[in-house]
Design a protein around this motif. Structure first.
Motif, PDB file in Angstrom:
ATOM      1  N   GLU A 153       0.838  -1.204   0.000  1.00  0.00           N
ATOM      2  CA  GLU A 153       0.000   0.000   0.000  1.00  0.00           C
ATOM      3  C   GLU A 153       0.870   1.249   0.000  1.00  0.00           C
ATOM      4  N   GLU A 154       1.938   1.223   0.819  1.00  0.00           N
ATOM      5  CA  GLU A 154       2.820   2.380   0.900  1.00  0.00           C
ATOM      6  C   GLU A 154       3.550   2.601  -0.422  1.00  0.00           C
ATOM      7  N   GLY A 155       3.986   1.495  -1.050  1.00  0.00           N
ATOM      8  CA  GLY A 155       4.676   1.617  -2.330  1.00  0.00           C
ATOM      9  C   GLY A 155       3.758   2.153  -3.411  1.00  0.00           C
ATOM     10  N   ASN A 156       2.519   1.672  -3.414  1.00  0.00           N
ATOM     11  CA  ASN A 156       1.549   2.167  -4.381  1.00  0.00           C
ATOM     12  C   ASN A 156       1.230   3.633  -4.141  1.00  0.00           C
ATOM     13  N   VAL A 160       1.810   6.680  -6.840  1.00  0.00           N
ATOM     14  CA  VAL A 160       0.714   7.589  -7.202  1.00  0.00           C
ATOM     15  C   VAL A 160       1.118   9.028  -6.910  1.00  0.00           C
ATOM     16  N   SER A 161       1.772   9.246  -5.767  1.00  0.00           N
ATOM     17  CA  SER A 161       2.195  10.597  -5.396  1.00  0.00           C
ATOM     18  C   SER A 161       3.239  11.130  -6.368  1.00  0.00           C
ATOM     19  N   SER A 165       2.815  14.336  -8.781  1.00  0.00           N
ATOM     20  CA  SER A 165       3.777  15.432  -8.613  1.00  0.00           C
ATOM     21  C   SER A 165       4.709  15.582  -9.802  1.00  0.00           C
ATOM     22  N   SER A 166       4.503  14.791 -10.841  1.00  0.00           N
ATOM     23  CA  SER A 166       5.462  14.737 -11.947  1.00  0.00           C
ATOM     24  C   SER A 166       5.652  16.101 -12.621  1.00  0.00           C
ATOM     25  N   ARG A 167       4.570  16.857 -12.807  1.00  0.00           N
ATOM     26  CA  ARG A 167       4.691  18.161 -13.467  1.00  0.00           C
ATOM     27  C   ARG A 167       5.491  19.139 -12.619  1.00  0.00           C
ATOM     28  N   LYS A 168       5.234  19.156 -11.313  1.00  0.00           N
ATOM     29  CA  LYS A 168       5.977  20.051 -10.428  1.00  0.00           C
ATOM     30  C   LYS A 168       7.452  19.649 -10.375  1.00  0.00           C
ATOM     31  N   VAL A 250       6.703  15.935  -3.008  1.00  0.00           N
ATOM     32  CA  VAL A 250       6.164  14.573  -2.956  1.00  0.00           C
ATOM     33  C   VAL A 250       5.476  14.319  -1.616  1.00  0.00           C
ATOM     34  N   SER A 251       6.068  14.807  -0.532  1.00  0.00           N
ATOM     35  CA  SER A 251       5.472  14.592   0.796  1.00  0.00           C
ATOM     36  C   SER A 251       4.095  15.242   0.897  1.00  0.00           C
ATOM     37  N   ALA A 252       3.971  16.460   0.383  1.00  0.00           N
ATOM     38  CA  ALA A 252       2.683  17.145   0.422  1.00  0.00           C
ATOM     39  C   ALA A 252       1.638  16.383  -0.391  1.00  0.00           C
ATOM     40  N   THR A 253       2.048  15.863  -1.538  1.00  0.00           N
ATOM     41  CA  THR A 253       1.128  15.088  -2.371  1.00  0.00           C
ATOM     42  C   THR A 253       0.735  13.787  -1.693  1.00  0.00           C
ATOM     43  N   MET A 254       1.696  13.136  -1.017  1.00  0.00           N
ATOM     44  CA  MET A 254       1.402  11.888  -0.307  1.00  0.00           C
ATOM     45  C   MET A 254       0.402  12.121   0.816  1.00  0.00           C
TER      46      MET A 254
END
Length: 292
Positions: A153-156, A160-161, A165-168, A250-254
């Motif tokens: 679940e964490e890896g998924n 996803v995050s 976040s890919s554009r940023k 990434v952390s904010a998105t997660m």
């Protein structure tokens, strides 16, 4: 006789057509293979995880010469078994997927394909001059370990995050690329005129800027002028501040993604933490569609 053959071929064709369009069978297979919330799905996932780990261990053992020489036949047999299983799994996933093309070109679809290709590529390239290429293709089997992200679940959540976040991250990467190019050019202007300088061209200076900004500091290229050393110190300090930027993105998105998932609750056991496209509760196995 000819009519019997025609009738037999037509019967086989009808059975194949019925099999390819059997919606009930596809739904059952989809629940087992793609849904890890049901008992059968969990059993399949555990079985698949075991195969993935063992297949990666086989690749690692093959790289140990003393081991592979004594157990070459056993390792080859295991590879045939693993390849056959992963090939069957890949085809079944395509068969029962509601959108086969979307699965084929997805990240996990490509990883599943890479898990089956090496052995078949080895059959195609049989010439002695291609042995090195075959060995390179066989190393692709290590990518089977990425299939484990399907069951973590964490890896998924991390994948996803990263996707969200890919554009940023791309904008940030582009900014860093411009920054190191600019700094490298400035260092070439400052250090390039010195005798026997290592900053002899802009590409070398950009390489130095990247190494310094990432705080690696190989020391193979070092400035000698006071201005160059001052710029070097500034670049090191900038590097420490820049490193935290993608981590924060990434952390904010997660956190946002985790909060969104926690809001999806099962109508039977009232527990949260499900995937966005989950059809069954991962705790009690009840249908989540009842909330709609």
């Amino acid at each position: 006789m000819e009519q019997q053959k025609t009738g037999l071929l037509q019967a086989i064709k009808n059975k194949i057509n019925a099999f390819l369009h059997d919606k009930e069978l596809k739904e059952k297979l989809y629940v087992i293979i793609f849904e890890s919330d049901t008992p059968k799905g969990k059993l399949f996932d555990v079985f698949l995880i075991g195969f993935i780990i063992m297949s990666v261990l086989v690749v690692i053992l093959e790289s140990v010469v003393t081991f592979s020489d004594h157990f070459r036949l056993a390792l080859q047999i295991l590879e045939y078994v693993f390849t056959g299983f992963f090939t069957f799994e890949y085809l079944v996933r395509i068969y029962c997927s509601p959108k086969p093309k979307k699965y084929i070109f997805s990240f996990f679809g490509i990883v599943d394909l890479l898990a089956t290709l090496p052995l078949y590529l080895g059959f195609l390239f049989t010439g002695a001059r291609y042995l090195l290429i075959i060995r390179t293709f066989r190393l692709i089997r290590v990518f089977r370990v990425f299939k484990l992200f399907n069951f973590l679940e964490e890896g998924n959540l991390l994948l996803v995050s990263l996707r969200l976040s890919s554009r940023k991250i791309f904008v940030f990467f582009f900014f860093v690329l411009i920054l190191v190019t600019s700094i490298g050019t400035i260092m070439y202007m400052v250090e390039g005129t010195q005798p026997d300088t290592q900053f002899s061209n802009i590409p070398n200076c950009i390489y130095w800027a990247i190494v310094t900004m990432t705080t690696v500091g190989y020391g193979d290229i070092t400035p000698v002028t006071p201005v160059g050393r001052f710029i070097s110190a500034c670049v090191m300090l900038i590097g420490y501040t820049i490193i935290a930027v993608p981590t924060g993105i990434v952390s904010a998105t997660m956190i946002k993604e985790h909060k969104r998932r926690s809001e999806l609750r099962c109508p039977h056991c009232f527990r949260a933490g499900h995937e966005e496209d989950a059809g069954y509760c991962r705790f009690c196995g009840g249908k989540l569609d009842d909330t709609k």
